[in-house]
Structure formats: structure tokens, C-alpha cells
Design a protein around this motif. Sequence first.
Motif, mmCIF file in Angstrom:
data_model
loop_
_atom_site.group_PDB
_atom_site.id
_atom_site.type_symbol
_atom_site.label_atom_id
_atom_site.label_comp_id
_atom_site.label_asym_id
_atom_site.label_seq_id
_atom_site.Cartn_x
_atom_site.Cartn_y
_atom_site.Cartn_z
ATOM 1 N N GLN A 186 0.822 -1.207 0.000
ATOM 2 C CA GLN A 186 0.000 0.000 0.000
ATOM 3 C C GLN A 186 0.860 1.263 0.000
ATOM 4 O OE1 GLN A 186 -2.382 -1.100 3.469
ATOM 5 N NE2 GLN A 186 -4.195 -1.092 2.135
ATOM 6 N N GLU A 187 1.956 1.228 0.706
ATOM 7 C CA GLU A 187 2.876 2.373 0.756
ATOM 8 C C GLU A 187 3.322 2.790 -0.648
ATOM 9 O OE1 GLU A 187 5.822 5.160 2.135
ATOM 10 O OE2 GLU A 187 4.421 4.074 3.407
ATOM 11 N N PHE A 188 3.557 1.798 -1.499
ATOM 12 C CA PHE A 188 4.048 2.084 -2.842
ATOM 13 C C PHE A 188 2.934 2.099 -3.886
ATOM 14 C CE2 PHE A 188 7.741 0.712 -0.487
ATOM 15 C CZ PHE A 188 8.542 1.821 -0.683
ATOM 16 N N ASN A 189 1.696 2.111 -3.417
ATOM 17 C CA ASN A 189 0.540 2.317 -4.282
ATOM 18 C C ASN A 189 0.432 1.259 -5.394
ATOM 19 O OD1 ASN A 189 -1.796 3.743 -4.840
ATOM 20 N ND2 ASN A 189 -0.788 5.044 -6.343
ATOM 21 N N ILE A 190 0.710 0.024 -5.044
ATOM 22 C CA ILE A 190 0.574 -1.064 -6.012
ATOM 23 C C ILE A 190 -0.867 -1.570 -5.900
ATOM 24 C CG2 ILE A 190 1.520 -3.241 -6.856
ATOM 25 C CD1 ILE A 190 4.075 -2.596 -5.305
ATOM 26 N N THR A 191 -1.746 -0.886 -6.559
ATOM 27 C CA THR A 191 -3.183 -1.065 -6.346
ATOM 28 C C THR A 191 -3.786 -2.254 -7.091
ATOM 29 O OG1 THR A 191 -3.624 0.485 -8.142
ATOM 30 C CG2 THR A 191 -3.543 1.384 -5.906
ATOM 31 N N ASN A 192 -3.126 -2.761 -8.081
ATOM 32 C CA ASN A 192 -3.724 -3.840 -8.870
ATOM 33 C C ASN A 192 -3.513 -5.225 -8.278
ATOM 34 O OD1 ASN A 192 -4.558 -1.902 -10.612
ATOM 35 N ND2 ASN A 192 -3.055 -2.345 -12.186
ATOM 36 N N LEU A 193 -2.824 -5.320 -7.160
ATOM 37 C CA LEU A 193 -2.613 -6.626 -6.537
ATOM 38 C C LEU A 193 -3.792 -6.980 -5.642
ATOM 39 C CD1 LEU A 193 1.152 -6.494 -5.517
ATOM 40 C CD2 LEU A 193 0.130 -7.509 -7.548
ATOM 41 N N ASN A 194 -4.183 -8.244 -5.687
ATOM 42 C CA ASN A 194 -5.252 -8.752 -4.839
ATOM 43 C C ASN A 194 -4.639 -9.209 -3.514
ATOM 44 O OD1 ASN A 194 -6.723 -11.283 -3.782
ATOM 45 N ND2 ASN A 194 -8.255 -10.249 -5.054
ATOM 46 N N LYS A 195 -5.172 -8.708 -2.419
ATOM 47 C CA LYS A 195 -4.620 -8.995 -1.090
ATOM 48 C C LYS A 195 -4.576 -10.496 -0.803
ATOM 49 C CE LYS A 195 -4.982 -7.526 3.719
ATOM 50 N NZ LYS A 195 -5.714 -6.667 4.667
ATOM 51 N N ASP A 196 -5.642 -11.215 -1.113
ATOM 52 C CA ASP A 196 -5.666 -12.663 -0.868
ATOM 53 C C ASP A 196 -4.599 -13.377 -1.692
ATOM 54 O OD1 ASP A 196 -7.743 -12.464 0.970
ATOM 55 O OD2 ASP A 196 -9.290 -12.746 -0.577
ATOM 56 N N THR A 197 -4.445 -12.981 -2.941
ATOM 57 C CA THR A 197 -3.427 -13.585 -3.807
ATOM 58 C C THR A 197 -2.034 -13.313 -3.262
ATOM 59 O OG1 THR A 197 -4.869 -13.307 -5.720
ATOM 60 C CG2 THR A 197 -2.538 -13.699 -6.174
ATOM 61 N N VAL A 198 -1.801 -12.093 -2.829
ATOM 62 C CA VAL A 198 -0.492 -11.732 -2.268
ATOM 63 C C VAL A 198 -0.159 -12.633 -1.088
ATOM 64 C CG1 VAL A 198 0.717 -9.925 -0.963
ATOM 65 C CG2 VAL A 198 -0.471 -9.353 -3.080
ATOM 66 N N PHE A 199 -1.078 -12.800 -0.157
ATOM 67 C CA PHE A 199 -0.806 -13.609 1.025
ATOM 68 C C PHE A 199 -0.759 -15.103 0.710
ATOM 69 C CE2 PHE A 199 -2.046 -9.726 3.299
ATOM 70 C CZ PHE A 199 -0.959 -9.638 4.159
ATOM 71 N N ASN A 200 -1.558 -15.549 -0.252
ATOM 72 C CA ASN A 200 -1.537 -16.974 -0.612
ATOM 73 C C ASN A 200 -0.237 -17.379 -1.301
ATOM 74 O OD1 ASN A 200 -4.055 -17.529 0.466
ATOM 75 N ND2 ASN A 200 -5.117 -17.076 -1.445
ATOM 76 N N THR A 204 4.824 -6.493 -12.837
ATOM 77 C CA THR A 204 5.706 -5.414 -13.262
ATOM 78 C C THR A 204 4.961 -4.329 -14.028
ATOM 79 O OG1 THR A 204 7.679 -4.920 -14.581
ATOM 80 C CG2 THR A 204 6.348 -6.754 -15.306
ATOM 81 N N TYR A 205 5.414 -3.102 -13.867
ATOM 82 C CA TYR A 205 4.917 -1.986 -14.656
ATOM 83 C C TYR A 205 5.901 -0.817 -14.555
ATOM 84 C CZ TYR A 205 2.913 -0.365 -10.178
ATOM 85 O OH TYR A 205 2.724 0.020 -8.887
ATOM 86 N N ASP A 206 5.727 0.145 -15.443
ATOM 87 C CA ASP A 206 6.584 1.325 -15.463
ATOM 88 C C ASP A 206 6.052 2.364 -14.491
ATOM 89 O OD1 ASP A 206 8.028 0.116 -17.502
ATOM 90 O OD2 ASP A 206 6.925 1.140 -19.082
ATOM 91 N N VAL A 207 6.982 3.050 -13.814
ATOM 92 C CA VAL A 207 6.638 4.125 -12.900
ATOM 93 C C VAL A 207 7.473 5.348 -13.268
ATOM 94 C CG1 VAL A 207 5.967 2.624 -10.986
ATOM 95 C CG2 VAL A 207 8.339 3.358 -11.189
ATOM 96 N N TYR A 208 7.078 6.492 -12.754
ATOM 97 C CA TYR A 208 7.871 7.704 -12.947
ATOM 98 C C TYR A 208 9.189 7.556 -12.187
ATOM 99 C CZ TYR A 208 4.083 10.286 -15.137
ATOM 100 O OH TYR A 208 3.115 10.708 -16.002
ATOM 101 N N ALA A 209 10.269 7.921 -12.806
ATOM 102 C CA ALA A 209 11.581 7.809 -12.173
ATOM 103 C C ALA A 209 11.672 8.666 -10.915
ATOM 104 C CB ALA A 209 12.679 8.192 -13.155
ATOM 105 N N LYS A 267 5.582 5.959 -6.925
ATOM 106 C CA LYS A 267 4.208 5.654 -6.518
ATOM 107 C C LYS A 267 3.202 5.937 -7.622
ATOM 108 C CE LYS A 267 5.206 6.429 -1.667
ATOM 109 N NZ LYS A 267 4.851 7.153 -0.449
ATOM 110 N N LYS A 268 3.672 6.511 -8.730
ATOM 111 C CA LYS A 268 2.791 6.834 -9.849
ATOM 112 C C LYS A 268 3.156 5.985 -11.062
ATOM 113 C CE LYS A 268 1.981 11.682 -8.717
ATOM 114 N NZ LYS A 268 2.179 13.059 -9.199
#
Length: 171
Positions: free
Chosen positions: A75-89, A101-106, A110-111
Amino acid sequence: MILSVKSVNIKILLVLILTICSNKLYSQTELYKQYEHRTEFTVMCIMQYPITDSVKMNVTFFAPRNEDELWPMIQEFNITNLNKDTVFNRYGKGKRYPLYTYDVYADDIKKKYGKVTSAEDYKNISKLIYSYHTGVIMIYHDIETEERYDALIEYLIDALINPESLPDIIK
């Protein structure tokens, strides 16, 4: 003027100490410096990490210290597309999972960065990679050109097949 062996050794020692100290001050990413004081996750960086024989990039790593710190870090790094249950499983399991993976502003990881439309865009992006297996967030800096970007993508694809090519923290 004749220098004694002792004075020469002292001068060499002083030069080495100054070199090591100045190297420490200048051999970390700005992102690392921004987060190094944080205690809720581990922050590391590798300067000039070899992606290929000729391409090296600076990499900043964020690793949760335990499972309780995993989701707040995401959440700190605003990775919003991850599913919490999947992450923990998937966290800490022996099975290998795809890297997210995705591109962010250098200058603001967080964007998310939009579509790359020109050669200049490569100078403005970093690549964020999340490892489901270890919970580690990696930021690859210094992309700068399409060729370096392509080399990084090839490296990451190879890492899915050969995970031993990734830094030890990811394994």
C-alpha cells in the motif's frame, strides 16, 4: 625529501579511508536515501547491477521483514492492482509465480507511467517489479533508452526461467 615506509603506509591508509567514505556517500540511489530510515521494511540498493554484459542498472529493493508488514508495504508504494488474498496466498510458498511489473515515474515510483510514446520517455521511467514469492519490490533505475529497456525486459523474462539470475534477496 625521503618518505619513510610508515608515512607512506599512513598516507595510503588515509586515501583508502577517504575513498571508502566518499563511495558510501555517493553509491546509493536517491530512492534508497529517501527510505533508508524506515524500520517497517528493509531497504537495500545495488549500484551498477549487471543486466547483461554491457548493461548495468541501479536497483533499489524493499523487502517486508515479515508477513504482517507485507500488505502495508504494498500500500505504501501504491501497487493497487494486486489482490490482497493472492499476495498472502503466494507469499513465502516454495512455488515460483510470475513477477508483477509496470513502469513508474523515475522521480515518483508511486505513480504509474503511461504509454511510452517517444525516446525521451525512457529517461523518465523506472521499472517496478513485485515478487509474489518473496514479497520484494524492486525498482530498476537508469533505463534511459529503448535498448536498455529491452535489455531489462529480456533479463526479467530470463529470470522467470532461471531465477538464480536474480539477486539473492529475490530467490
